[in-house]
Design a protein around this motif. Structure first.
Motif, PDB file in Angstrom:
ATOM      1  N   ILE A   1      31.160-124.510 -29.284  1.00 21.50           N
ATOM      2  CA  ILE A   1      30.038-123.741 -29.821  1.00 21.50           C
ATOM      3  C   ILE A   1      29.444-124.568 -30.956  1.00 21.50           C
ATOM      4  O   ILE A   1      30.186-125.205 -31.710  1.00 21.50           O
ATOM      5  N   ASP A   2      28.107-124.544 -31.082  1.00 19.20           N
ATOM      6  CA  ASP A   2      27.471-125.286 -32.154  1.00 19.20           C
ATOM      7  C   ASP A   2      27.213-124.340 -33.336  1.00 19.20           C
ATOM      8  O   ASP A   2      26.534-123.331 -33.196  1.00 19.20           O
ATOM      9  N   ILE A   3      27.857-124.639 -34.468  1.00 17.43           N
ATOM     10  CA  ILE A   3      27.600-123.850 -35.677  1.00 17.43           C
ATOM     11  C   ILE A   3      27.157-124.812 -36.769  1.00 17.43           C
ATOM     12  O   ILE A   3      27.937-125.660 -37.201  1.00 17.43           O
ATOM     13  N   GLY A   4      25.927-124.698 -37.209  1.00 17.22           N
ATOM     14  CA  GLY A   4      25.396-125.549 -38.287  1.00 17.22           C
ATOM     15  C   GLY A   4      25.580-127.028 -37.994  1.00 17.22           C
ATOM     16  O   GLY A   4      25.905-127.801 -38.885  1.00 17.22           O
ATOM     17  N   GLY A   5      25.420-127.407 -36.745  1.00 16.91           N
ATOM     18  CA  GLY A   5      25.537-128.817 -36.386  1.00 16.91           C
ATOM     19  C   GLY A   5      26.962-129.246 -36.109  1.00 16.91           C
ATOM     20  O   GLY A   5      27.208-130.368 -35.692  1.00 16.91           O
ATOM     21  N   ALA A   6      27.941-128.346 -36.331  1.00 14.07           N
ATOM     22  CA  ALA A   6      29.335-128.698 -36.077  1.00 14.07           C
ATOM     23  C   ALA A   6      29.737-128.179 -34.700  1.00 14.07           C
ATOM     24  O   ALA A   6      29.388-127.053 -34.332  1.00 14.07           O
ATOM     25  N   ALA A   7      30.446-129.003 -33.965  1.00 10.82           N
ATOM     26  CA  ALA A   7      30.928-128.579 -32.658  1.00 10.82           C
ATOM     27  C   ALA A   7      32.282-127.897 -32.849  1.00 10.82           C
ATOM     28  O   ALA A   7      33.261-128.542 -33.189  1.00 10.82           O
ATOM     29  N   ILE A   8      32.297-126.588 -32.649  1.00 11.79           N
ATOM     30  CA  ILE A   8      33.516-125.818 -32.851  1.00 11.79           C
ATOM     31  C   ILE A   8      34.110-125.508 -31.491  1.00 11.79           C
ATOM     32  O   ILE A   8      33.389-125.095 -30.578  1.00 11.79           O
ATOM     33  N   SER A   9      35.405-125.690 -31.335  1.00  9.03           N
ATOM     34  CA  SER A   9      36.002-125.349 -30.051  1.00  9.03           C
ATOM     35  C   SER A   9      35.995-123.829 -29.909  1.00  9.03           C
ATOM     36  O   SER A   9      36.288-123.093 -30.861  1.00  9.03           O
ATOM     37  N   ALA A  10      35.611-123.388 -28.727  1.00 10.53           N
ATOM     38  CA  ALA A  10      35.520-121.940 -28.496  1.00 10.53           C
ATOM     39  C   ALA A  10      36.878-121.287 -28.669  1.00 10.53           C
ATOM     40  O   ALA A  10      36.984-120.136 -29.096  1.00 10.53           O
ATOM     41  N   HIS A  11      37.927-122.041 -28.356  1.00 15.99           N
ATOM     42  CA  HIS A  11      39.265-121.474 -28.507  1.00 15.99           C
ATOM     43  C   HIS A  11      39.540-121.143 -29.968  1.00 15.99           C
ATOM     44  O   HIS A  11      40.055-120.074 -30.294  1.00 15.99           O
ATOM     45  N   ALA A  12      39.182-122.080 -30.883  1.00 14.46           N
ATOM     46  CA  ALA A  12      39.412-121.836 -32.302  1.00 14.46           C
ATOM     47  C   ALA A  12      38.662-120.595 -32.750  1.00 14.46           C
ATOM     48  O   ALA A  12      39.202-119.741 -33.466  1.00 14.46           O
ATOM     49  N   ALA A  13      37.407-120.456 -32.294  1.00 18.06           N
ATOM     50  CA  ALA A  13      36.631-119.270 -32.660  1.00 18.06           C
ATOM     51  C   ALA A  13      37.296-118.018 -32.108  1.00 18.06           C
ATOM     52  O   ALA A  13      37.409-116.996 -32.798  1.00 18.06           O
ATOM     53  N   MET A  14      37.789-118.112 -30.863  1.00 15.12           N
ATOM     54  CA  MET A  14      38.440-116.954 -30.263  1.00 15.12           C
ATOM     55  C   MET A  14      39.699-116.556 -31.058  1.00 15.12           C
ATOM     56  O   MET A  14      39.970-115.378 -31.265  1.00 15.12           O
ATOM     57  N   VAL A  15      40.437-117.566 -31.508  1.00 17.51           N
ATOM     58  CA  VAL A  15      41.649-117.273 -32.281  1.00 17.51           C
ATOM     59  C   VAL A  15      41.301-116.435 -33.499  1.00 17.51           C
ATOM     60  O   VAL A  15      41.955-115.430 -33.793  1.00 17.51           O
ATOM     61  N   VAL A  16      40.238-116.850 -34.208  1.00 18.22           N
ATOM     62  CA  VAL A  16      39.846-116.116 -35.414  1.00 18.22           C
ATOM     63  C   VAL A  16      39.445-114.694 -35.050  1.00 18.22           C
ATOM     64  O   VAL A  16      39.871-113.719 -35.690  1.00 18.22           O
ATOM     65  N   VAL A  17      38.641-114.555 -33.972  1.00 21.94           N
ATOM     66  CA  VAL A  17      38.159-113.227 -33.586  1.00 21.94           C
ATOM     67  C   VAL A  17      39.316-112.332 -33.145  1.00 21.94           C
ATOM     68  O   VAL A  17      39.440-111.181 -33.571  1.00 21.94           O
ATOM     69  N   VAL A  18      40.183-112.886 -32.286  1.00 21.26           N
ATOM     70  CA  VAL A  18      41.321-112.098 -31.793  1.00 21.26           C
ATOM     71  C   VAL A  18      42.197-111.643 -32.960  1.00 21.26           C
ATOM     72  O   VAL A  18      42.632-110.482 -33.017  1.00 21.26           O
ATOM     73  N   THR A  19      42.438-112.551 -33.904  1.00 22.21           N
ATOM     74  CA  THR A  19      43.267-112.182 -35.052  1.00 22.21           C
ATOM     75  C   THR A  19      42.606-111.060 -35.842  1.00 22.21           C
ATOM     76  O   THR A  19      43.273-110.096 -36.242  1.00 22.21           O
ATOM     77  N   GLY A  20      41.284-111.181 -36.039  1.00 30.42           N
ATOM     78  CA  GLY A  20      40.569-110.126 -36.751  1.00 30.42           C
ATOM     79  C   GLY A  20      40.729-108.782 -36.055  1.00 30.42           C
ATOM     80  O   GLY A  20      41.033-107.766 -36.688  1.00 30.42           O
ATOM     81  N   LEU A  21      40.567-108.780 -34.723  1.00 36.15           N
ATOM     82  CA  LEU A  21      40.707-107.543 -33.964  1.00 36.15           C
ATOM     83  C   LEU A  21      42.123-106.984 -34.095  1.00 36.15           C
ATOM     84  O   LEU A  21      42.324-105.784 -34.289  1.00 36.15           O
ATOM     85  N   LEU A  22      43.106-107.878 -33.991  1.00 40.23           N
ATOM     86  CA  LEU A  22      44.501-107.432 -34.066  1.00 40.23           C
ATOM     87  C   LEU A  22      44.805-106.805 -35.421  1.00 40.23           C
ATOM     88  O   LEU A  22      45.483-105.777 -35.504  1.00 40.23           O
ATOM     89  N   VAL A  23      44.281-107.434 -36.471  1.00 45.32           N
ATOM     90  CA  VAL A  23      44.520-106.880 -37.804  1.00 45.32           C
ATOM     91  C   VAL A  23      43.964-105.462 -37.866  1.00 45.32           C
ATOM     92  O   VAL A  23      44.602-104.544 -38.388  1.00 45.32           O
TER      93      VAL A  23
END
Lengths: 291, 319, 245
Positions: A130-152
């Motif tokens: 995923i492109d965020i502010g010119g940085a290529a972020i792996s979708a998996h890393a983004a998913m990890v953050v989202v999943v953790t947020g949901l779990l919390v």
């Protein structure tokens, strides 16, 4: 800037995994008073449960993930019966060393089952960025953050909005009072262990694609989860989350901006500093040794 | 009678070890040397853990600090190892005293985690401070110990030296344990508040116990370095701290004999159980867990229980 | 002459005043009882005197020295001794070793002197036969007597006893009183006794301090306290009733 954003998101993702491991650790500690030195091996088991279900058994990933977490829940129950129940009246020291011993067993059981060669656990979002502010972020890393947020969020709902979770908190506060209130204490304690094992399992499944699945991965994770718990505040769930994110971020940012050789030293130095200056951590709750 | 306990311990070690040194083959002698070196570290650990009740998961860092100090002094600075040994012990003991003041305010699992963090930090520093420690390559070429023309350079000769030192350490530990100082440590372990109430300076007792344990660890480390003549970071990581802990628990914490028996047993056990192959460590973990659950006082405690049981039977038959 | 002089001791826990401005004096060799209903602040008071709990305000003088900030072990070495409400022994030491730990307060004693002194102390308390037993195998009453021996082995000038008779049977209470009396006949030993057993308090105490809700509500001889209307209404009637069953 793009570099920083990438590092920051990856740090958050790694920190989320540490946070999940730390939450599992804290749930068990609050409920049963056990400081689980095998917590890192729980996460390693989670990763290898994923390897077994996805890579070895070839299950499609939703089924494979569910099967892996089911296996972890069963393992939590087994741990409760085989380790916790026999040691529940032993002194703190004995319990600590007992969990260390179990950690050794788990690590070497995995070694026997899977060998020392690392595995690759493929993410369902493999290769997507995923492109965020010119940085290529792996979708998996983004998913990890989202999943953790949901779990919390789910954990919060469980503990504060369901009878089951409130019962678990009651047991954590006072076993005798909970028993007098007619709660099935042993069932709730077993559920705490199962919940901790499932959370560690999720941490392991999320971590698998970020690292290699290696039977020796448990110790470094445990150390980071301990550091997170101390920094955040022993026995505190918000503390575990904040501590986990802090440790994950310092690890990646520290490696990049300070020294990759000493990146791990930062987390431990901060942990020891907290132990000495503010042992109750950032979200300090009661500090007490249980008998 | 009572005051001969320490002498008895020393003589037993010398006699048994000396006998074994004559009959065992070279490879077994090597293991016996490893046992002796570990036993000194575990006797030291017993001061902190067994007597004063300090849950330390960082004992290997003290062993490592002693070993590395000797290795650096005797290679980079060309010191005689005989001179480097006391300096290494001193450095390690001072270090223990220094970190003890802040660290020993912690109890229980907090202390366990802090000492674990300390051990991990030690490994990180030793691995990365390459100019001083050689990093993961370690330090080789550590000179052998020699007395005049007599070099302690084969397993049998080194064992004799090790046995003498172990016997001295054991005698000292037994004497201390049966003295007011040993009782003060055990009092602190059993009940800190009550210990204060008998005039014991709890902080000082804990720091003394930690310093003693560090001094013995350092001696063990210097022997390790002069025996293998090579040191590397992985010899002193926290897994070794856990092994020292396991040795003491299997042998019987709180007892010098337990420390020695546990060290020897856990050094030879992998040999005896070689048929287990990779499963050894899994077995080791299970054994440790089983001992914690079924035999919390270790082998020495088991022996005492059996003796009591025997005594009980005798009493019953005579009455 | 004052051995212990506590002035205006206050202890606050959050909004709760566990002790407020308590003044207290003990003369050498005096036997004083501190009584009051549960939660009156008696144990907190002992904790302040022994340095386990720092006071929020006030001063403690012992044997002419200000010990308000002194750590516990210093106060003990200066001649203060204490036993605990529920008895606290060193669980993995033998009876004799427990007492020897106390006797070792004097660093000039040799091991054999420690042993002889401790055995003598146990003998006087009728426990010499149990010297080599594990403390876990003793009866509750015996354990409390061993704790008393350990405190006495420290050679205190002032002994603080926190409910020594709690959990003892009638015979054991009689024994305890006889031994305390005998001990005080031999040496100058001041005692501060916290006790719910009013029979024991009235027979032994020369002076009684009554605490209620952390405040001193009365002080005087047993006769004075017994007839003090404030005490009677606040406490004594109820306390006396409790002690009878």
């Amino acid at each position: 800037m793009a570099d920083f954003i990438q590092l920051f998101i990856n740090g958050l993702a790694l920190g989320s995994v540490y946070a999940l491991a730390a939450i599992g650790f804290v749930i068990v500690y609050s409920a049963t008073g056990v400081v689980n030195f095998a917590a890192g091996q729980f996460v390693m088991f989670g990763t290898f449960a994923g390897v077994a279900m996805l890579a070895n058994a070839g299950l499609p990933w939703p089924v494979g993930y569910a099967a892996a977490l089911l296996a972890m829940a069963a393992f939590g129950a087994l741990f409760f019966i085989v380790v916790y129940l026999p040691l529940r009246t032993s002194p703190v020291v004995t319990v600590i060393i007992g969990t260390v011993a179990v950690g050794i067993v788990m690590q070497n059981a995995a070694l026997l089952g899977f060998g020392s060669w690392p595995f690759r656990l493929v993410s369902p979002l493999e290769g997507i960025t995923i492109d965020i502010g010119g940085a290529a972020i792996s979708a998996h890393a983004a998913m990890v953050v989202v999943v953790t947020g949901l779990l919390v969020g789910l954990i919060w709902l469980l503990f504060y909005r369901t009878a089951l979770g409130i019962g678990m908190r009651a047991v954590a506060q006072d076993v005798e009072a909970a028993r007098l209130m007619g709660l099935n204490v042993n069932r709730l304690l077993a559920l705490s262990w199962m919940l901790a094992a499932v959370l560690a399992g999720i941490a392991g499944l999320l971590l698998g694609p970020m690292w290699f699945a290696d039977v020796n991965m448990g110790d470094p994770i445990a150390l980071k989860a301990f550091a997170a718990t101390i920094i955040g505040g022993f026995g505190s769930l918000p503390g575990a989350i904040a501590g986990g994110l802090f440790v994950g971020l310092t690890e990646l940012l520290g490696a990049s901006y300070l020294s990759s050789a000493y990146k791990d030293l930062i987390a431990f130095a901060v942990m020891i500093l907290f132990l000495l200056v503010r042992p109750q951590g950032v979200f300090g709750e009661r500090i007490q040794d249980r008998g | 009678m009572r005051r001969y306990h320490s002498l008895l311990a020393a003589v037993a070690i010398l006699a048994l070890g000396g006998l074994l040194s004559l009959v065992l083959a070279d490879y077994r002698l090597r293991l016996l040397n490893v046992s002796v070196i570990s036993a000194i570290a575990v006797i030291g650990f017993n001061f902190a853990f067994g007597l004063a009740g300090l849950i330390s998961l960082g004992h290997a860092a003290f062993v490592g600090l002693g070993a590395y100090t000797l290795a650096i002094l005797s290679t980079a600075f060309g010191w005689s190892p005989w001179l480097a040994i006391p300096v290494a012990i001193l450095v390690t003991t001072l270090f223990a005293g220094l970190i003890g003041y802040p660290l020993l305010r912690l109890r229980g699992h907090y202390l366990a985690l802090a000492t674990l963090g300390l051990n991990v930090s030690f490994t990180i520093v030793v691995t990365n401070w390459i100019s001083l420690t050689g990093g993961t390559n370690g330090i080789s070429g550590i000179p052998e110990l020699r007395l005049g023309a007599f070099a302690f350079n084969d397993e049998r000769r080194f064992l004799w030296l090790g046995l003498v030192l172990l016997a001295l350490c054991a005698a000292f530990a037994v004497t201390l344990q049966r003295s007011r100082y040993g009782r003060a440590m055990m009092a602190v372990r059993d009940d800190e508040t009550a210990a204060r109430m008998t005039g014991i300076d709890v902080t000082r007792v804990k720091i003394t116990a930690l310093c003693l344990s560090a001094a013995f660890a350092a001696l063990s480390g210097t022997l390790f370095a002069t025996h293998v003549r090579f040191v590397a970071p992985e010899d002193f990581n926290y897994a070794h701290s856990i092994i020292y802990l396991a040795m003491l628990i299997v042998g019987g914490e709180g007892a010098v004999a337990g420390a020695v028996i546990g060290a020897a047993l856990l050094t030879f056990l992998p040999e005896w159980l070689r048929f287990l192959g990779d499963a050894y460590l899994a077995f080791f973990g299970l054994m440790l867990l089983a001992i914690l659950i079924f035999l919390p006082t270790g082998l020495v405690g088991l022996a005492a229980q059996l003796r009591r049981l025997g005594g009980h039977r005798e009493a019953e038959t005579t009455s | 002459m004052t051995l212990l002089h506590a002035t205006a001791i206050s202890k606050r826990y959050g909004g709760l005043m566990a002790l407020s401005e308590v003044d207290f004096r003990v003369a050498p060799g005096e036997f004083v009882a501190v009584i009051g209903p549960n939660g009156a602040g008696k144990s907190t008071f002992l904790n302040v005197l022994t340095g386990l709990t720092p006071p929020s305000a006030g001063r403690v003088l012992f044997d002419g020295r200000d010990v308000t900030r002194a750590p516990t072990h210093r106060r003990i070495r200066a001649g203060l001794g204490r036993t605990f409400q529920h008895g606290r022994l060193f669980a993995r030491l033998s009876v004799l070793e427990n007492v020897m730990t106390g006797a070792a307060i004097r660093t000039d004693r040799t091991e054999s002197q420690l042993r002889a002194l401790s055995l003598g102390m146990l003998d006087r308390m009728g426990l010499v036969g149990e010297a080599h037993r594990a403390v876990g195998s003793l009866s509750y009453g015996q354990r409390r007597m061993v704790e008393l021996c350990r405190a006495l082995a420290c050679g205190p000038k002032l002994l603080l006893l926190d409910e020594p008779a709690a959990g003892l049977n009638l015979g054991e209470v009689e024994q305890l009183m006889a031994r305390l009396t005998a001990l005080r006949a031999e040496q100058e030993l001041a005692v501060v006794l916290i006790e719910h057993n009013m029979g024991m308090v009235m027979r032994l105490a020369q002076r009684i301090l009554v605490l209620n809700f952390g405040c001193r509500i009365a002080e005087g001889s047993p006769a004075e306290v017994q007839s003090d209307p404030a005490v009677l209404s606040a406490y004594l009637g109820e306390g006396y009733g409790n002690a009878q069953h």
